[in-house]
Design an enzyme around this catalytic site. Sequence first.
Site, PDB file in Angstrom:
ATOM      1  N   THR A  31       0.760  -1.324  -0.162  1.00  0.00           N
ATOM      2  CA  THR A  31      -0.056   0.424   0.076  1.00  0.00           C
ATOM      3  C   THR A  31       0.530   0.985  -0.112  1.00  0.00           C
ATOM      4  O   THR A  31       2.096   1.223   0.493  1.00  0.00           O
ATOM      5  CB  THR A  31      -1.614  -0.087   1.196  1.00  0.00           C
ATOM      6  OG1 THR A  31       0.054   0.021   2.510  1.00  0.00           O
ATOM      7  CG2 THR A  31      -1.845  -1.449   1.463  1.00  0.00           C
ATOM      8  N   ILE A  32       0.385   2.297  -0.235  1.00  0.00           N
ATOM      9  CA  ILE A  32       0.562   3.589   0.151  1.00  0.00           C
ATOM     10  C   ILE A  32       0.272   3.783   1.196  1.00  0.00           C
ATOM     11  O   ILE A  32      -0.625   4.266   1.627  1.00  0.00           O
ATOM     12  CB  ILE A  32       0.409   4.546  -1.654  1.00  0.00           C
ATOM     13  CG1 ILE A  32       1.236   6.239  -0.492  1.00  0.00           C
ATOM     14  CG2 ILE A  32      -1.366   4.632  -1.543  1.00  0.00           C
ATOM     15  CD1 ILE A  32       1.329   7.013  -2.197  1.00  0.00           C
ATOM     16  N   SER A  33       0.751   4.606   2.168  1.00  0.00           N
ATOM     17  CA  SER A  33       1.111   4.728   3.519  1.00  0.00           C
ATOM     18  C   SER A  33      -0.386   6.221   4.209  1.00  0.00           C
ATOM     19  O   SER A  33      -0.204   7.099   3.132  1.00  0.00           O
ATOM     20  CB  SER A  33       1.868   5.087   4.293  1.00  0.00           C
ATOM     21  OG  SER A  33       2.729   4.643   4.890  1.00  0.00           O
ATOM     22  N   HIS A  38       2.810   9.461   6.243  1.00  0.00           N
ATOM     23  CA  HIS A  38       3.920  10.142   5.272  1.00  0.00           C
ATOM     24  C   HIS A  38       4.596  11.602   6.129  1.00  0.00           C
ATOM     25  O   HIS A  38       5.489  12.145   6.406  1.00  0.00           O
ATOM     26  CB  HIS A  38       3.336  10.728   4.057  1.00  0.00           C
ATOM     27  CG  HIS A  38       3.571   9.414   3.666  1.00  0.00           C
ATOM     28  ND1 HIS A  38       2.638   9.461   2.636  1.00  0.00           N
ATOM     29  CD2 HIS A  38       4.144   8.335   3.178  1.00  0.00           C
ATOM     30  CE1 HIS A  38       2.439   8.709   1.011  1.00  0.00           C
ATOM     31  NE2 HIS A  38       3.501   7.539   1.734  1.00  0.00           N
ATOM     32  N   SER A  62       5.345   3.177  -3.859  1.00  0.00           N
ATOM     33  CA  SER A  62       4.391   4.231  -4.513  1.00  0.00           C
ATOM     34  C   SER A  62       5.522   4.872  -5.313  1.00  0.00           C
ATOM     35  O   SER A  62       5.452   5.531  -6.095  1.00  0.00           O
ATOM     36  CB  SER A  62       3.078   4.937  -4.484  1.00  0.00           C
ATOM     37  OG  SER A  62       4.290   5.855  -3.024  1.00  0.00           O
ATOM     38  N   ASP A  83      13.229  -1.405  -3.514  1.00  0.00           N
ATOM     39  CA  ASP A  83      12.656  -2.484  -3.341  1.00  0.00           C
ATOM     40  C   ASP A  83      13.316  -3.518  -3.733  1.00  0.00           C
ATOM     41  O   ASP A  83      14.207  -3.520  -4.295  1.00  0.00           O
ATOM     42  CB  ASP A  83      11.471  -1.850  -3.630  1.00  0.00           C
ATOM     43  CG  ASP A  83       9.993  -2.403  -3.268  1.00  0.00           C
ATOM     44  OD1 ASP A  83      10.059  -0.901  -2.728  1.00  0.00           O
ATOM     45  OD2 ASP A  83       9.763  -3.163  -3.015  1.00  0.00           O
ATOM     46  N   HIS A  84      12.227  -4.846  -3.111  1.00  0.00           N
ATOM     47  CA  HIS A  84      12.470  -5.981  -3.581  1.00  0.00           C
ATOM     48  C   HIS A  84      12.024  -6.871  -5.324  1.00  0.00           C
ATOM     49  O   HIS A  84      12.259  -7.415  -5.411  1.00  0.00           O
ATOM     50  CB  HIS A  84      12.056  -6.963  -2.641  1.00  0.00           C
ATOM     51  CG  HIS A  84      10.673  -7.034  -2.171  1.00  0.00           C
ATOM     52  ND1 HIS A  84      10.369  -5.853  -1.915  1.00  0.00           N
ATOM     53  CD2 HIS A  84       9.867  -8.334  -2.241  1.00  0.00           C
ATOM     54  CE1 HIS A  84       8.760  -6.655  -1.863  1.00  0.00           C
ATOM     55  NE2 HIS A  84       8.555  -7.709  -2.189  1.00  0.00           N
TER      56      HIS A  84
END
Length: 105
Positions: A31-33, A38, A62, A83-84
Amino acid sequence: MIRVDRKNFIADDGYHSAYSDMPKPIGWGTTISAPSVHASTLEKVKDRLKEGAKCLDIGTGSGYVAACFAEMVGKDGKVYMLDHIQAILDFASTNIKKGNPTLFK
């Protein structure tokens, strides 16, 4: 956060509520927090991310926070995204280029 429009970082199905203070799915099981999360993060690093600083954003998602970091460090600073899943990094790069293309070199 004012210079980075959250709507550019939301998956299409959450676009209509991009500014609500809740996490939104972006795919890949992530998700985007929420904007308040933020804001809290950016507040905690504001004294360290000055013009010309370098930053590593681990778990880029994101790309929203990476774009905010880039705005904070300015044109002489650098933000590295990690990122993985390559598709997530591609998604983040695309999102940043939508509204803040000058952040990429």
